[in-house]
Structures are given as C-alpha cells and as structure tokens.
Design a protein around this motif. Structure first.
Motif, PDB file in Angstrom:
ATOM      1  N   VAL A 133      18.546  -6.652  15.369  1.00 40.86           N
ATOM      2  CA  VAL A 133      17.487  -7.533  15.869  1.00 40.86           C
ATOM      3  C   VAL A 133      16.650  -6.840  16.954  1.00 40.86           C
ATOM      4  O   VAL A 133      15.451  -7.098  17.088  1.00 40.86           O
ATOM      5  N   LEU A 134      17.272  -5.937  17.727  1.00 41.05           N
ATOM      6  CA  LEU A 134      16.530  -5.248  18.792  1.00 41.05           C
ATOM      7  C   LEU A 134      15.361  -4.447  18.220  1.00 41.05           C
ATOM      8  O   LEU A 134      14.251  -4.479  18.759  1.00 41.05           O
ATOM      9  N   THR A 135      15.606  -3.711  17.133  1.00 41.43           N
ATOM     10  CA  THR A 135      14.512  -2.926  16.545  1.00 41.43           C
ATOM     11  C   THR A 135      13.562  -3.820  15.752  1.00 41.43           C
ATOM     12  O   THR A 135      12.348  -3.574  15.745  1.00 41.43           O
ATOM     13  N   VAL A 136      14.084  -4.856  15.095  1.00 39.74           N
ATOM     14  CA  VAL A 136      13.197  -5.773  14.367  1.00 39.74           C
ATOM     15  C   VAL A 136      12.236  -6.451  15.346  1.00 39.74           C
ATOM     16  O   VAL A 136      11.028  -6.561  15.079  1.00 39.74           O
ATOM     17  N   ASN A 137      12.748  -6.890  16.496  1.00 39.52           N
ATOM     18  CA  ASN A 137      11.868  -7.509  17.495  1.00 39.52           C
ATOM     19  C   ASN A 137      10.802  -6.537  17.980  1.00 39.52           C
ATOM     20  O   ASN A 137       9.654  -6.925  18.251  1.00 39.52           O
ATOM     21  N   LYS A 138      11.168  -5.255  18.090  1.00 44.14           N
ATOM     22  CA  LYS A 138      10.178  -4.269  18.517  1.00 44.14           C
ATOM     23  C   LYS A 138       9.115  -4.072  17.438  1.00 44.14           C
ATOM     24  O   LYS A 138       7.928  -3.911  17.747  1.00 44.14           O
ATOM     25  N   LEU A 139       9.513  -4.100  16.168  1.00 42.33           N
ATOM     26  CA  LEU A 139       8.527  -4.024  15.085  1.00 42.33           C
ATOM     27  C   LEU A 139       7.575  -5.215  15.129  1.00 42.33           C
ATOM     28  O   LEU A 139       6.372  -5.072  14.883  1.00 42.33           O
ATOM     29  N   ILE A 140       8.100  -6.389  15.452  1.00 43.15           N
ATOM     30  CA  ILE A 140       7.255  -7.585  15.560  1.00 43.15           C
ATOM     31  C   ILE A 140       6.264  -7.408  16.711  1.00 43.15           C
ATOM     32  O   ILE A 140       5.077  -7.739  16.590  1.00 43.15           O
ATOM     33  N   ASP A 141       6.743  -6.871  17.843  1.00 43.34           N
ATOM     34  CA  ASP A 141       5.838  -6.571  18.965  1.00 43.34           C
ATOM     35  C   ASP A 141       4.735  -5.607  18.520  1.00 43.34           C
ATOM     36  O   ASP A 141       3.559  -5.781  18.867  1.00 43.34           O
ATOM     37  N   LEU A 142       5.109  -4.584  17.776  1.00 43.38           N
ATOM     38  CA  LEU A 142       4.131  -3.595  17.326  1.00 43.38           C
ATOM     39  C   LEU A 142       3.126  -4.219  16.357  1.00 43.38           C
ATOM     40  O   LEU A 142       1.936  -3.891  16.399  1.00 43.38           O
TER      41      LEU A 142
END
Length: 249
Positions: free
Chosen positions: A47-56
């Motif tokens: 989820v940490l990297t998925v959330n960062k993809l959403i931010d991007l």
C-alpha cells in the motif's frame, strides 16, 4: 499542497530531488513506474508504494505498473503459469486500492521481456556489471541469497532494462529496491538510455518484526476479514520496552 510537496510526502528518499524538479519543469506528463513480483497476496506493505503512485497520478504523472511475472519466476516464486495467475489477481487489487485504471498502464513482464531487443540489452548490461555487484543489489529482495542461482543475478539487470525500455522517467519502490535502482542509474547511460530518477518509500514491518512479505505469514492482506486481522494481531511480535521495532505500537 503543490505538485512537488505531493510527490515528496511520505517518501524516505528521492535520488535526486534536483533532477525531479528539473523533470517537472521540462515535462507536463512525466512517466513513473513500479514493478511488483506477483508472488502472493497484496498486503499493507504494498500500500505504501500504491499510495505513492496515486500521489504521482494526482501530480500529473502517467503510471506504469509492471506485473513482473518473469522476475517472480527467476526469483523462485513459482512456475510461469502460477505467477501469471497471481499477477491477474494483483492487478485487480491495485485497482481496488485506488489506482486510476484509465491513467495506469498494466504491463506483464512476459509480454515484452522475452524479445530479442530486450534480451540483447540485458546481455550488454551483463558485460558492465560484476557478479559481486549484481549479488549485492539483490541482498534485500532475493530469496535464499546465501546460495543464489544464476537467474537471481540476471534479475537486477532485467529490472534496469525494464526502466529503460518502458521509457519511464521515475522508478518508484521501497527502500529495499535502492541497490538495484542505483545499479540502473550507474549503468544505463552507457547503453544509450536516460538515467532514471528514483523515489523510495519506507519498508513496513510485518507482524513478526521483520519486513512484511507475501512469502511470510507476517502480513495483513488487503482482503483479510476483520476476524483474520484480529487473529493476526493477537499473534504479533512485541519486544518489551522497544516501541520502534514493534510492528504494533
């Protein structure tokens, strides 16, 4: 929150921030990617990297998610048929977690990693990277690295070529991916490719106090029931008097 702040929030490291600012000034729609080994359940560590993809995505990036079935096979996570089936399930989970399906390219590794151009670039990179360097880059992500296979030495070279041939500007991953990303930064330019910017998120501890991983029984899955989560919490590791290393403070 401005565009740069959105990208920087909740990350452990950006290599480098100056390059990132230059990219944002140069490109209206930059491209970023994460590669995920389809090796089991999608859990809170993902989820940490998925959330960062959403931010991007919110910051104007086009996102590529590499469902790295060939990498999972090389890292001894199952047969090609098994990991491809898990990849399909993983894709559905990432969409359920909030990735915009219209703004995300989901790419299976086996759809492009077995072609002649790809393999030639992997072989070219193999001439520039020492065996010791390849092994060190896999220390945090490889399975049974006390006795690694040759396939696991090919793994980081492929990851570097993924970045090049997917034509992304930014490689995103947990901080455990750092050594592989640095291998790519150090070597891709000599093959005629751009040097990637790298964004690293923290690593989430599992319920046993070590890195949360699909290969261990130490994770909270995104599809766990309330009862399953409660049961796992009751078994969680708790080191007396140490808040930092405890997975549940």
């Amino acid at each position: 929150m401005d565009r740069l702040e959105l990208i920087k929030r909740n990350v452990q490291e950006i290599v480098t921030e100056e390059e990132l600012e230059g990219l944002l000034n140069k490109k209206e729609t930059p491209r970023a990617y994460v590669g995920y080994e389809p090796s089991g359940k999608i859990h809170m560590g993902h989820v940490l990297t998925v959330n960062k993809l959403i931010d991007l995505q919110k910051a104007g990036f086009k996102i590529t998610v590499l469902l790295a079935d060939v990498h999972a096979y090389l890292n001894r996570k199952g047969t090609l048929e098994e990991v491809r089936k898990i990849a399909d399930y993983n894709r559905r989970c990432f969409i359920a977690l909030g990735l915009d399906e219209e703004q995300t390219d989901f790419v299976y590794g086996s759809d492009f990693q077995l072609g002649a151009e790809y393999m030639l670039n992997v072989l070219k990179l193999s001439r520039a990277v020492t065996l010791n360097r390849a092994k060190r880059s896999m220390d945090e992500v490889g399975r049974a690295m006390d006795d690694p296979t040759v396939s696991q030495m090919v793994y980081p070279l492929m990851q570097a070529i993924d970045i090049a041939l997917l034509e992304v500007d930014v490689a995103v991953g947990g901080i455990d991916q750092r050594k592989i990303h640095m291998l790519a930064r150090e070597n891709l330019k000599s093959l005629g490719f751009e040097t990637p910017i790298c964004i690293h998120t923290p690593i989430l501890l599992g319920l046993d106090g070590t890195k949360m991983a699909s290969s261990k029984d130490n994770f909270i899955s995104v599809d766990d029931t309330e009862e399953e989560i409660y049961r796992k919490f009751k078994k969680a590791f708790c080191k007396m008097g140490d808040v930092e290393e405890n997975p549940i403070p």
